[in-house]
Design an enzyme around this catalytic site. Sequence first.
Site, PDB file in Angstrom:
ATOM      1  N   ALA A  86       0.839  -1.198   0.000  1.00  0.00           N
ATOM      2  CA  ALA A  86       0.000   0.000   0.000  1.00  0.00           C
ATOM      3  C   ALA A  86       0.873   1.248   0.000  1.00  0.00           C
ATOM      4  CB  ALA A  86      -0.889  -0.001   1.234  1.00  0.00           C
TER       5      ALA A  86
ATOM      6  N   GLY B 293       0.556  -5.421   0.615  1.00  0.00           N
ATOM      7  CA  GLY B 293      -0.556  -5.514  -0.331  1.00  0.00           C
ATOM      8  C   GLY B 293      -0.130  -6.074  -1.681  1.00  0.00           C
TER       9      GLY B 293
ATOM     10  N   GLU C 265      -0.258  -9.606  -1.274  1.00  0.00           N
ATOM     11  CA  GLU C 265      -1.670 -10.026  -1.244  1.00  0.00           C
ATOM     12  C   GLU C 265      -2.246 -10.114  -2.661  1.00  0.00           C
ATOM     13  OE1 GLU C 265      -2.726  -7.039   1.796  1.00  0.00           O
ATOM     14  OE2 GLU C 265      -3.542  -8.728   2.928  1.00  0.00           O
TER      15      GLU C 265
HETATM   16  N1  DAK Z   1       4.414   3.564  -0.414  1.00  0.00           N
HETATM   17  C1  DAK Z   1       4.792   4.728  -0.960  1.00  0.00           C
HETATM   18  N2  DAK Z   1       5.979   4.931  -1.532  1.00  0.00           N
HETATM   19  C2  DAK Z   1       6.837   3.911  -1.548  1.00  0.00           C
HETATM   20  C3  DAK Z   1       6.518   2.646  -0.992  1.00  0.00           C
HETATM   21  C4  DAK Z   1       5.238   2.486  -0.400  1.00  0.00           C
HETATM   22  N3  DAK Z   1       4.814   1.323   0.097  1.00  0.00           N
HETATM   23  N4  DAK Z   1       7.573   1.835  -1.142  1.00  0.00           N
HETATM   24  C5  DAK Z   1       8.528   2.551  -1.777  1.00  0.00           C
HETATM   25  N5  DAK Z   1       8.079   3.800  -2.036  1.00  0.00           N
HETATM   26  C6  DAK Z   1       8.786   4.893  -2.698  1.00  0.00           C
HETATM   27  C7  DAK Z   1       9.796   5.521  -1.779  1.00  0.00           C
HETATM   28  O1  DAK Z   1       9.190   6.455  -0.941  1.00  0.00           O
HETATM   29  C8  DAK Z   1      10.746   6.147  -2.790  1.00  0.00           C
HETATM   30  O2  DAK Z   1      10.136   7.319  -3.291  1.00  0.00           O
HETATM   31  P1  DAK Z   1      10.902   8.742  -3.169  1.00  0.00           P
HETATM   32  O3  DAK Z   1      11.162   8.913  -1.718  1.00  0.00           O
HETATM   33  O4  DAK Z   1      12.131   8.578  -3.992  1.00  0.00           O
HETATM   34  O5  DAK Z   1       9.913   9.724  -3.736  1.00  0.00           O
HETATM   35  C9  DAK Z   1      10.752   5.135  -3.910  1.00  0.00           C
HETATM   36  O6  DAK Z   1       9.553   4.369  -3.774  1.00  0.00           O
HETATM   37  C10 DAK Z   1      11.932   4.177  -3.859  1.00  0.00           C
HETATM   38  O7  DAK Z   1      11.933   3.585  -2.578  1.00  0.00           O
HETATM   39  P2  DAK Z   1      13.206   3.647  -1.597  1.00  0.00           P
HETATM   40  O8  DAK Z   1      14.036   4.863  -1.875  1.00  0.00           O
HETATM   41  O9  DAK Z   1      12.715   3.445  -0.224  1.00  0.00           O
HETATM   42  O10 DAK Z   1      14.034   2.392  -2.103  1.00  0.00           O
HETATM   43  P3  DAK Z   1      14.947   1.436  -1.225  1.00  0.00           P
HETATM   44  O11 DAK Z   1      15.611   0.503  -2.180  1.00  0.00           O
HETATM   45  O12 DAK Z   1      15.800   2.194  -0.291  1.00  0.00           O
HETATM   46  O13 DAK Z   1      13.904   0.596  -0.327  1.00  0.00           O
HETATM   47  C11 DAK Z   1      11.925  -0.723   0.104  1.00  0.00           C
HETATM   48  C12 DAK Z   1      12.974  -0.226  -0.958  1.00  0.00           C
HETATM   49  C13 DAK Z   1      10.842  -1.498  -0.650  1.00  0.00           C
HETATM   50  C14 DAK Z   1      12.625  -1.664   1.095  1.00  0.00           C
HETATM   51  C15 DAK Z   1      11.364   0.475   0.850  1.00  0.00           C
HETATM   52  O14 DAK Z   1      10.922   1.435  -0.115  1.00  0.00           O
HETATM   53  C16 DAK Z   1      10.215   0.122   1.741  1.00  0.00           C
HETATM   54  O15 DAK Z   1      10.396  -0.394   2.841  1.00  0.00           O
HETATM   55  N6  DAK Z   1       9.001   0.443   1.273  1.00  0.00           N
HETATM   56  C17 DAK Z   1       7.819   0.274   2.082  1.00  0.00           C
HETATM   57  C18 DAK Z   1       7.340  -1.173   2.071  1.00  0.00           C
HETATM   58  C19 DAK Z   1       6.101  -1.306   2.912  1.00  0.00           C
HETATM   59  O16 DAK Z   1       6.166  -1.225   4.138  1.00  0.00           O
HETATM   60  N7  DAK Z   1       4.958  -1.386   2.241  1.00  0.00           N
HETATM   61  C20 DAK Z   1       3.630  -1.248   2.871  1.00  0.00           C
HETATM   62  C21 DAK Z   1       3.204  -2.562   3.515  1.00  0.00           C
HETATM   63  S1  DAK Z   1       1.672  -2.349   4.323  1.00  0.00           S
HETATM   64  C22 DAK Z   1      -5.632  -1.087   3.193  1.00  0.00           C
HETATM   65  C23 DAK Z   1      -5.414  -1.966   2.161  1.00  0.00           C
HETATM   66  C24 DAK Z   1      -4.189  -2.594   2.051  1.00  0.00           C
HETATM   67  C25 DAK Z   1      -3.189  -2.315   2.928  1.00  0.00           C
HETATM   68  C26 DAK Z   1      -3.417  -1.410   3.953  1.00  0.00           C
HETATM   69  C27 DAK Z   1      -4.630  -0.799   4.086  1.00  0.00           C
HETATM   70  N8  DAK Z   1      -6.907  -0.433   3.345  1.00  0.00           N
HETATM   71  C28 DAK Z   1      -7.833  -0.365   2.234  1.00  0.00           C
HETATM   72  C29 DAK Z   1      -7.229   0.302   4.541  1.00  0.00           C
HETATM   73  C30 DAK Z   1      -1.870  -2.897   2.742  1.00  0.00           C
HETATM   74  C31 DAK Z   1      -0.852  -2.535   3.565  1.00  0.00           C
HETATM   75  C32 DAK Z   1       0.533  -2.730   3.141  1.00  0.00           C
HETATM   76  O17 DAK Z   1       0.848  -3.098   2.025  1.00  0.00           O
END
Ligand code: DAK
Length: 263
Positions: free
Chosen positions: A69, A114, A117
Site C-alpha cells: 500500500a 498488499g 496479497e
Molecule cells: N508507499 C509509498 N511509496 C513507496 C513505498 C510504499 N509502500 N515503497 C517505496 N516507495 C517509494 C519511496 O518512498 C521512494 O520514493 P521517493 O522517496 O524517492 O519519492 C521510492 O519508492 C523508492 O523507494 P526507496 O528509496 O525506499 O528504495 P529502497 O531501495 O531504499 O527501499 C523498500 C525499498 C521497498 C525496502 C522500501 O521502499 C520500503 O520499505 N518500502 C515500504 C514497504 C512497505 O512497508 N509497504 C507497505 C506494507 S503495508 C488497506 C489496504 C491494504 C493495505 C493497507 C490498508 N486499506 C484499504 C485500509 C496494505 C498494507 C501494506 O501493504
Amino acid sequence: MLEVTEGAVLVTRRDAVAWITLNRPDALNAINIEIQARLPAAIREADADPAIRVLVIQGAGPRSFCAGADIKEFTAVDEPLARRQSRMRDHWIDALDQCQKPLIAAIHGFCLGGGLEIALACDIRVAAGDAQFAFPETGLGIIPAAGGTQRVVRMLGWAQALDLILTGRRFGAEEAKVLGLVTRVVAPDALQPAAEELALALAGKPPLALQFAKEAIRKGGELDYAAGRRLETDLLTHLLNTSDRLEAAQAFREKRPPRFSGR
Ligand code: DAK
C-alpha cells in the site's frame, strides 16, 4: 477489452492474454487510490472479454512487482473515511477473487504487503530469482487485510502464517518456493518469457475446464470433503456435454491438435 497505455494500471493484449501492469515504478508500484480503482476495473473487463483467456499481472520498472500500500497516503482517518477505504479495499481484492479466468502473477523485485496479497490472490505465481517477499504490515501498526492473513493460513498453515506475519521478515524467491507461496522460480531475465509461455499454454486449453477447475479448488477447498466432492461432481457434470470436451476426444481419435471454442 480496452487497452490502457497510461496511468497507474496499464492493460495490453497479446494473443489471448491480457497483461495488466502496475505502473508506478518511481514508487515501486505501491498501491495508491488510483490502483485500487483501476486494477479491479481492468480485471473485470478482461474477465468479461471472450477474446481473453488468461490474465497476467506484473509490475513496471526494474525494481518491483509492488511494494504494498502507498504509505504516503496513510493518514489518521476519521470513521466515515475508514469505512469508505475499507469498502474500496474489499472491492479491489474481490475482483481478483471473482476472476473466472486463470490469473498469473509475474513477480520480480519487491513483493511486499498488499503487493504480496495481490500475488497470493492470483492462481499461479511465477517469481524471478531476485524477488523479495514480506508482510511488513504489523511494523506499520496494521495487519494484512486484503486477504493476507486468511490466504496464508490456508496455504501454509498456522505456524508459517504466524511466523511470516508477526515478524514481517523478508525472504527470497527460493524460500518462497520451498514454503509453497510461489510454484515457479526463474532467472530475472526469463520472467516475462516464462509468464508468457505459461499464459499461452493455459490459453490453449478448454476455458470452461480451467474455470471449473478453479471453482472446484477455490470454493471446494472451503467446504468439508463430502460437500467438496459434490461440488466437483456437479461441475464435471456441466462439462460433460460441452463442445470442447467432445472436440478433445475427437482430436485425440483423429491424431490432430484440438481447437477449443470455449463452449
Ligand atoms: N508507499 C509509498 N511509496 C513507496 C513505498 C510504499 N509502500 N515503497 C517505496 N516507495 C517509494 C519511496 O518512498 C521512494 O520514493 P521517493 O522517496 O524517492 O519519492 C521510492 O519508492 C523508492 O523507494 P526507496 O528509496 O525506499 O528504495 P529502497 O531501495 O531504499 O527501499 C523498500 C525499498 C521497498 C525496502 C522500501 O521502499 C520500503 O520499505 N518500502 C515500504 C514497504 C512497505 O512497508 N509497504 C507497505 C506494507 S503495508 C488497506 C489496504 C491494504 C493495505 C493497507 C490498508 N486499506 C484499504 C485500509 C496494505 C498494507 C501494506 O501493504
